[in-house]
Structures are given as C-alpha cells and as structure tokens.
Design a protein around this motif. Structure first.
Motif, mmCIF file in Angstrom:
data_model
loop_
_atom_site.group_PDB
_atom_site.id
_atom_site.type_symbol
_atom_site.label_atom_id
_atom_site.label_comp_id
_atom_site.label_asym_id
_atom_site.label_seq_id
_atom_site.Cartn_x
_atom_site.Cartn_y
_atom_site.Cartn_z
ATOM 1 N N ARG A 4 6.692 4.003 -1.084
ATOM 2 C CA ARG A 4 5.552 4.470 -1.850
ATOM 3 C C ARG A 4 5.262 3.598 -3.044
ATOM 4 O O ARG A 4 4.123 3.364 -3.392
ATOM 5 C CB ARG A 4 5.780 5.904 -2.296
ATOM 6 N N ASP A 6 5.716 0.346 -3.466
ATOM 7 C CA ASP A 6 5.060 -0.914 -3.197
ATOM 8 C C ASP A 6 3.637 -0.662 -2.772
ATOM 9 O O ASP A 6 2.732 -1.387 -3.125
ATOM 10 C CB ASP A 6 5.775 -1.632 -2.082
ATOM 11 N N VAL A 7 3.497 0.394 -1.990
ATOM 12 C CA VAL A 7 2.200 0.688 -1.439
ATOM 13 C C VAL A 7 1.176 0.880 -2.538
ATOM 14 O O VAL A 7 0.081 0.351 -2.477
ATOM 15 C CB VAL A 7 2.306 1.956 -0.591
ATOM 16 N N THR A 10 -0.437 -2.363 -3.618
ATOM 17 C CA THR A 10 -1.305 -3.197 -2.813
ATOM 18 C C THR A 10 -2.712 -2.656 -2.632
ATOM 19 O O THR A 10 -3.652 -3.291 -3.072
ATOM 20 C CB THR A 10 -0.646 -3.497 -1.464
ATOM 21 N N GLU B 16 7.790 6.464 -9.045
ATOM 22 C CA GLU B 16 6.582 5.863 -9.577
ATOM 23 C C GLU B 16 6.155 6.488 -10.880
ATOM 24 O O GLU B 16 6.801 6.303 -11.877
ATOM 25 C CB GLU B 16 5.484 5.859 -8.551
ATOM 26 N N THR B 113 5.880 -2.243 5.000
ATOM 27 C CA THR B 113 5.015 -1.189 4.477
ATOM 28 C C THR B 113 4.109 -1.726 3.384
ATOM 29 O O THR B 113 2.932 -1.384 3.311
ATOM 30 C CB THR B 113 5.875 -0.060 3.883
ATOM 31 N N ALA B 114 4.693 -2.591 2.538
ATOM 32 C CA ALA B 114 3.952 -3.060 1.373
ATOM 33 C C ALA B 114 2.747 -3.902 1.764
ATOM 34 O O ALA B 114 1.744 -3.914 1.056
ATOM 35 C CB ALA B 114 4.885 -3.861 0.465
ATOM 36 N N ARG B 121 0.877 2.024 8.161
ATOM 37 C CA ARG B 121 1.830 2.845 7.411
ATOM 38 C C ARG B 121 2.013 4.190 8.104
ATOM 39 O O ARG B 121 3.103 4.739 8.132
ATOM 40 C CB ARG B 121 1.359 3.031 5.969
#
Lengths: 496, 213
Positions: A4, A6-7, A10, B16, B113-114, B121
């Motif tokens: 999550r 890294d996502v 981008t 995050e 994934t990145a 994904r």
C-alpha cells in the motif's frame, strides 16, 4: 515494504485524480498493467514448472540442482510480492514432499513447534512490548529535551543532540521503528525549523533511529545468538564499541559537514538556548528514567544475574512503573501497546517460522554440508570468504527482512566461519552492522518507510533515500573497520 | 522488528498516513495500529480477538516477574512459570499469524505492485490470497499430523503429550493444538479474502487505496 505504501506513491501523485474520468487513468495505465502481468504470468509458470520438477524428480536431482531451484523459486516468488512467510514455508513443504515424500511433512510442523516454543525467543515480545509502551509514554520526548543542554551554540548541535538521544533510546530499545517514528516527530521538525540541510536532518533521524538494534539490547542479536548458538550476553557486550563507533562516525560526519558549511546546521537561536541553570537541571531529569531502565535491563544481563528473557521482563516492568509514575499509564495505552506487540510479533515470528522450516529442510537434504564443502573447498583466503558473505548479506538486505536473512543464512554461514577459525561473536556483530545498512538502503529500507509515515508531506520517499547515501557509506566504513580489527568487537567480551 | 510498529518493528512494516496521538499536547505519541484495516468481516473479528489474545503477553510478563522475585528475593523458584510463559508466548505467536493476516501486515516486497496499475494490483491480490490459502492449508495439514500424534496414542485412544518435567503439564499438546487451530483460522481467512477479491474488480482496489490515502 508493503504494497500500500508504494502504491500511494505511484498512481495518485502526478495526475489530478478527481479531475479526470476514471477510465482515463485506466487507459493511460495499460502499460502498467501489461508489463507486470506478463512478468507475473512468467513467474507463476516458472514456479509451477519448478514445483512439478521437484515433485516428480525428488532426490534424484541432486543437491546442486536442489540448491539452485530452491534459491530460484524463493527469489521469483518473493519478487512477485507474496509474503516472505508464505513463500518460505511453501517452498519448504514442496521440497520436503519432493525429497522425503509425504512422511516428511510432520517434520516441518515440529520445526514450527520447536521454533515458537523456544525460551530465548520469549525475550522478543518482551522487548517489543517494552518499546511499544515507551513509544506511548513521553519518556523519549523528555529524554530528547534533556539533550538540549548539550547542544548549546554548536553548529550541527541539534543533530548531535538527536544522535545522543538516539543512543540513549537504543540502550532501552531492542528494535527499530518506534525510535525513528519518535525522532521523526520531535527532532526532524526541530531541525527543519532551524534551517538544517534536509539531507543531514533526514539522515540523522533514520541512521540514528536504526541504532536500536546495534546498541544492546537488540533482538537482531538475540535471534543471531539463537541460530549461531553463542552467548547473547557476550553478543551484547561485543556490540557496544561497534555501536558507539557507528554513532561516533555519524556525529563526526555531521560536525565536519556543518563546520565546512555553517548554513547546513545552524545552532538554535540564542533566546531559546538561554535558560537558567536550574531549568537546565530540571530538563536533565528526563535522562533519569531511561538510564535507570537501561541499568536494570543491561545491568542484570552483564552482571550475570538474569537471563536475557528475565532481563527483558524486568525491562517491561521498569517501563510500566516509569509510565505509571509519570501518570501516563492507562488501560487504553496498555491495550494498544499489547495489540501492537501481537502484530509485530506476528510479522517477525512468521517470517522466522518460514525461514527456519526452509533451512531445516535444506539441512536435512544435505544442503548445509554441501555448502560447507563447496565454500571451504575454494582456494581462497579465509577473509575472502567472510567478505563474500558480507556481500551476500548486503544484497539480501536490499530485499529481505533481517530475521529471514538471519535464519536462512546463519545456519549455513556460522559453521563455516567457525571452521575457518573465526569467532562467531565477531561475525554476529558484522551481521548486525550489515542489517544497519539494510534498514536504510533502497528500495525497501524500513527506516525510510517509518520516517515517511511521520515526515512532512513534501518529503518524499525518494528524498529520504537520497539523503541516506552518506550514512550508508559511514556504515560500510564501520563494517570494514570491525572486519579489519575484530578486537573492536571482541575486546569487551574478553575473547580477543 | 522491531520494529515497533512496528512497532514497528523492527521489523515492522511501515505504515502510511500517521495519526498523531490523542494524548493532549503530546506530539510524540503515534498510533501505528490505526493504519491497518481488516478486509473482511472475519478479519475484523480476528482483529478484535487479537486484542484479547494480546493480554497473554501481559500475563506472561506478570508471572515471569513473580518468578524472578520469588527466585532472587526469596530463593523459592516455582516449577510452573517457565513452561507456562513459553506456552503463553507460543500461543500468541501462533495467533499473531492470523492477526497479521487480518491486518495485511505480513512483510512482503512490493516491487511489482508499485509499478503496476489497478487491474494488475487486483490480480496480485487474488494471487496473494490464493497462495496464502495454499500456505495455510498445507502447513495446517502438517500441523494436524503433528497434533494428532500429540493428542492420540498410536492405538487411537485420547491422551495428551506432556512435557516430562517435574511439573509435567500437557502444554506441548496444547500448543500444537493451538497452532493447528490458528492455521485453520488462517485458511478460512485466506479463503474469504480470495472470494472477496474474486468478486470485486480493479475499482475496488482503487477505492480502498483512496480511502487509505
């Protein structure tokens, strides 16, 4: 390190998402789907082919092929983004069935059982719990403030203050993460406000916060001691000087940078520094509790009074009492700290479970003996072997978690090291320094992710990694120094 | 691990968006638990149950401390603390696997994934939960073979493996059983997650990520 994170970097960063219709992004993103999908399809086919080959050929393939296929399937599956714990356990089971038939399967389960009921590992949740409670109390913040007395009008003083606080925190914390988060929330804004060079500020927090597993206590060394079968007390003694060496290198680097370029680390304004002596002494009170807890934990280990597990328990009690005295202990705080401990242990231990089953199976297949013969049979100087191992650890550190690396490689490396006449305690310290590097190297350095989670939004992950290069260099210098002068590690435990 | 978030842990997994702590005026509290979100109803249940199971850590600390005091202050060590602590922690470790699965916090590398778009994904979520299911079923089967041996004599009659110490509790059999139960739980969790992902599409993935951000 997780998807999550890294996502979020981008897709959403560049395009004003709400301004465009959804399928516009979908269309623009086709290459981002096709290429990875092709890669994933190839990887899955390869893994299926390997699995089929292992199941049909079994022992007949020989240990050389077995080793290659094991490493290949591990890398392929890990890079697909499957959890390390899942990948290692599945490969272990695959090779067990292929090599020994279904009768071998209970062996894997009993290896899991013996791993989770290992007495030494009881210290791990205790140290994690201790850190979780610490993170939720104001102890670290007070400690940081107490360090202000040291900073004075020194250029780069606040960065040095941060590092000194990090050393103290490391002495009461055996893990990384919490420390980086805390320093990222208290020290980073302070340095940015004073106009510090961003790279110095970021690097100080990440590298300093990572010292948690370099300065005793350290769960990295506990796990190493368990796999290498050496005294954890000795490891904790041995790591003191190398840990301080690392910190000294960081401090020296900051002082030199700030001396050469005064704008890189301006001192705090005079009015902030000017406080009466009495107030300074009051601030110093913040040091008392951490020092007492460190003395309680490390003192009982070094004094030979308690086992590491008992010392860890004393540490939890110490931190609980400290939090209670400070009136910070509450039902909610304790409950959150416990849940966080469960989460962390779930992650650490299941990687450990996977790695320990995989290396267990590999050992039964004769792999450890094979590797030992292959490496000791090479016509190179023993120190070259050590350097090669360091290289392998550094590369693995780019992609894997420290516990996975420790449990996968150490059962193979440590017997070789001992055969070559080296001290496994020294090798453990080299391993710990290697893991310091792994915390801050891209693309998955966990220290950077921890800091990102609390850093101001204008500091991107790329900024953080860019700031860390000088510190990686310093870590490599420390690694080379301890490699060349084993006495730095072995002097205190009295083995050198 | 760490992290401590890790908890990070050290080993912990980075989170995050931070949720600065609630304590008044205290900038230095940060709840790393806030960010992980369970996916399915079962995951939410496991998440809640975990908070209860985690109390076992505290019990382990308390009785270890009791033992230390008895031994060093009164020179009267107990025979039951050592094994009980190991058993409690082992159960926590076993359940920790399910807890981390519920919170999607098992460590993995997200290189692909990145760089991929939402459709990939989504596909990766399916692959991931399928492999997790395979993992839990395979290891669960292995754990069942081990548990069977620990709970039943070769003749088939019920008896629990004991540790063979002076206290001789049936803890080995209980821990093995707990491991088996947790793996069954993980298998069901992974199955429900797999169904969830099979029944959703790329837009679900994006919606979830937007919520996270």
């Amino acid at each position: 390190m997780t998807s999550r994170n890294d996502v979020s970097q981008t897709p959403s960063g560049t395009t004003p998402e709400n301004a465009e219709p959804e399928n516009a992004e979908d269309r623009a993103a086709t290459w981002r789907d096709r290429v990875p999908q092709a890669v994933i399809a190839v990887v899955l086919l390869l893994v299926a082919a390997i699995a089929w080959y292992v199941l049909t050929t079994g022992k007949a393939m020989g240990i050389e092929t077995g080793t290659v296929l094991m490493v290949a399937s591990l890398l392929l599956m890990v890079l697909t983004g499957l959890p390390l714990a899942v990948v290692t356990t599945l490969i272990a089971l695959l090779f067990t069935v292929g090599w020994f038939g279904p009768m071998g399967v209970p062996l894997v389960a009993s290896r899991v059982y013996s791993f989770i009921s290992e007495y030494v590992l009881v210290a791990v949740p205790m140290f994690v719990l201790m850190a979780s409670i610490l993170d939720r109390s104001g102890i670290a913040r007070d400690l940081y403030n107490a360090m202000r007395v040291w900073a004075g009008g020194l250029r780069g003083g606040v960065a040095v203050q941060t590092l000194v606080a990090a050393i103290f925190l490391a002495a009461i914390s055996g893990i990384i993460g919490g420390e980086i988060v805390l320093l990222g929330m208290i020290a980073l804004p302070q340095m940015l406000r004073l106009g510090y060079d961003r790279q110095i500020a970021i690097g100080t927090v990440c590298a300093g916060g990572s010292l948690g597993t370099m300065i005793p206590p350290s769960i990295v060394l506990i796990v190493y001691g368990l796999t290498a079968n050496v005294s954890i007390g000795d490891l904790f003694l041995a790591t003191i000087l190398p840990g301080l060496l690392l910190a000294a290198l960081y401090i020296a680097y900051i002082l030199v940078r700030c001396y050469l370029n005064p704008t890189a680390g301006p001192p705090a304004p005079k009015e902030e520094r000017d406080m009466p002596l009495s107030q300074k002494l009051v601030q110093l009170r913040g040091v008392v509790i951490p020092v007492l807890v460190a003395v309680l934990v490390l003192g009982s280990i070094y004094g030979g009074v308690a086992s590491v597990t008992e010392a860890a328990c004393m540490g939890v009690v110490g931190v609980l009492v400290a939090a209670a005295i400070r009136r910070e202990l509450s039902y909610k705080m304790l409950k959150d700290a416990l849940a966080q401990t469960l989460n962390t242990c779930g992650m650490i231990i299941w990687i450990g479970i996977g790695a320990s089953t995989l290396v267990g199976v590999y050992n039964l297949m004769g792999g450890t003996r094979f590797m030992n013969a292959a490496i000791t049979g090479m016509d190179v100087a023993p120190i070259t072997v050590v350097i090669m191992m360091m290289g392998i650890l550094l590369v693995l550190g780019l992609f894997m978690d420290w516990i996975g690396i420790a449990l996968l490689t150490m059962p193979i490396f440590v017997p070789i090291i001992t055969d070559l006449g080296f001290d496994p305690i020294w090798f453990g310290i080299l391993f710990a320094i290697n893991m310091q590097v792994s915390y801050i190297t891209p693309p998955f350095g966990p220290a950077a992710f921890y800091l990102k989670s609390v850093a101001p939004p204008d500091i991107s992950l790329a900024d953080i990694f860019k700031s860390l290069w000088p510190f990686i260099l310093l870590q490599l210098i420390a690694l080379a120094t301890v490699l060349s002068f084993p006495q730095i590690a072995l002097w205190l435990p009295g083995a050198g | 691990m760490t992290q401590s978030r890790h908890t990070p842990d050290p080993a912990s997994r980075p989170t995050e968006t931070p949720e600065p702590g609630e304590a008044e005026g205290d900038p230095a509290t940060f709840d790393l638990l806030e960010s992980a979100r369970p996916l399915t109803a079962l995951d939410r249940l496991v998440d809640r149950a975990g908070r209860a199971v985690a109390v076992l850590f505290l019990i382990a600390v308390v009785i270890s401390f009791y033992e230390i005091v008895l031994r060093y202050a009164f020179n009267a060590p107990t025979i039951w603390v050592h094994e009980t602590v190991i058993g409690l922690i082992a159960v926590c470790y076993a359940f920790g696997g399910a807890f981390a699965l519920a919170r999607d916090s098992h460590i993995r590398i997200s290189l692909i994934t990145a760089i991929s778009g939402p459709r990939t994904r989504h596909f990766l979520h399916i692959v991931n939960s399928a492999f997790s299911l395979l993992f839990a079923v395979a290891l669960g089967w292995a754990a069942w073979l081990m548990t069977e041996e620990a709970w039943f004599a070769p003749t088939g009659e019920f008896r629990l493996d004991r540790s063979g110490s002076a206290w001789n509790p049936p803890l080995p059999a209980l821990v093995k059983g707990a491991l088996f139960v947790c793996l069954c739980l993980m298998a069901v969790q992974a199955l429900i997650q797999l169904i969830y992902w099979l029944r959703s599409d790329a837009s679900t993935v994006r919606a979830r990520e937007d919520e996270d951000a």
